[in-house]
Design a protein around this motif. Sequence first.
Motif, PDB file in Angstrom:
ATOM      1  N   ASN A   1       0.828  -1.207   0.000  1.00 13.81           N
ATOM      2  CA  ASN A   1       0.000   0.000   0.000  1.00 13.81           C
ATOM      3  C   ASN A   1       0.859   1.252   0.000  1.00 13.81           C
ATOM      4  O   ASN A   1       0.557   2.232  -0.702  1.00 13.81           O
TER       5      ASN A   1
ATOM      6  N   THR B   1      -7.968  -1.771  -2.899  1.00 16.11           N
ATOM      7  CA  THR B   1      -7.101  -2.652  -3.681  1.00 16.11           C
ATOM      8  C   THR B   1      -7.943  -3.658  -4.444  1.00 16.11           C
ATOM      9  O   THR B   1      -8.909  -4.210  -3.900  1.00 16.11           O
TER      10      THR B   1
ATOM     11  N   ASP C   1      -6.109  -2.656   4.443  1.00 13.14           N
ATOM     12  CA  ASP C   1      -6.544  -1.599   3.529  1.00 13.14           C
ATOM     13  C   ASP C   1      -7.438  -0.594   4.247  1.00 13.14           C
ATOM     14  O   ASP C   1      -7.313   0.627   4.056  1.00 13.14           O
TER      15      ASP C   1
ATOM     16  N   ARG D   1      -1.902  -1.164  -6.208  1.00 14.78           N
ATOM     17  CA  ARG D   1      -3.346  -1.232  -6.018  1.00 14.78           C
ATOM     18  C   ARG D   1      -3.947  -2.502  -6.621  1.00 14.78           C
ATOM     19  O   ARG D   1      -5.165  -2.651  -6.709  1.00 14.78           O
TER      20      ARG D   1
END
Length: 336
Positions: free
Chosen positions: A181, A247, A240, A186
Amino acid sequence: MVIGASGQIGRPTVDALARDGWEVTAASRSGGRDGTWDDGVRTVRLDRSDDAALAALVGDGCDLLVDMVAYDAVHARQLTSLAGRVGSAVVISTVSVYDDGDGRNFDTLDEPDGFPAYPVPVKETQPTVAPGTTSYSTRKVALERELLTAADQLPVTVLRPGAVHGPYSPLPREVYFVKRNLDGRRRRVLSYGGASRFHPSSARNIAELVRLAAVRPGTRVLNACDGEAPTVAEIGAAVDAVMGVKTETTFLDGPPEGSVGRTPWSVPLPFVFDMSAAERELGYQPVGSYADSLPETVAWLTDALAGRDWPECFPLLAQVYPDLFDYAAEDAWFTA
């Protein structure tokens, strides 16, 4: 007394015991102090391998000795030699001691047909590998056996954690998602349909088990895991969420294709461990969920990685998982 107090599990354990009213001596090779500890915590330097130094530190005695770093039968005998001066002990082992009953275990993971098929969940009554000196798992079994044979002299609670997580980890599996990240990746690929489960153990939940065992001295062997065992896909989604990113995840039905799809949790069969014995014997309830623990872990990893290469930050992780961030291979896979 807590041996290995400056480590990943030692830090929250010292804090939990001190908050519970114990007078704690925090022993470690560095003699360091965590910023969260009460001022009353005493810190000392200790070479774990120096029998005389440990005996001198115990002195006339202590009510509780917690050992985070005991590794084998030699360390077990070092502890049992202090039996007359120690009220009870809590010692950290590992879930990797388990055998599936057909000779498959953590030591056979990479052998043909060597991946263990454990029951779900694994109870403490599951067979273990034989004690020995050939591997981490066999040494930990030797540690356990030696301690349990002296149970009439030294009550000991043996705790078996799973995939330990939290700040100060030498093997922070969560860095797999955090670094991606931070690097702006992504898209990711997860093998085994993203359904792999390797039961996590929060360092704070392990500390809670130590705290509970401290006031209930006895001889027992207990799994030491979180209240839930999320899938690797759920772990990625949780990271995330903490980092505020989205993602796109692609799933492989089977194993990784080279480095593509491989994570520190990628297993074809689940590693899930039963926590009912800890609940029954100690009244254990997790102090937090996996998702609850993540903001602290993500913040620590983000700070650790700032301006540094990940193998420099986490050499043990790089040794065990050298190709975690093979972005070129992943990009070529997506292109193909």
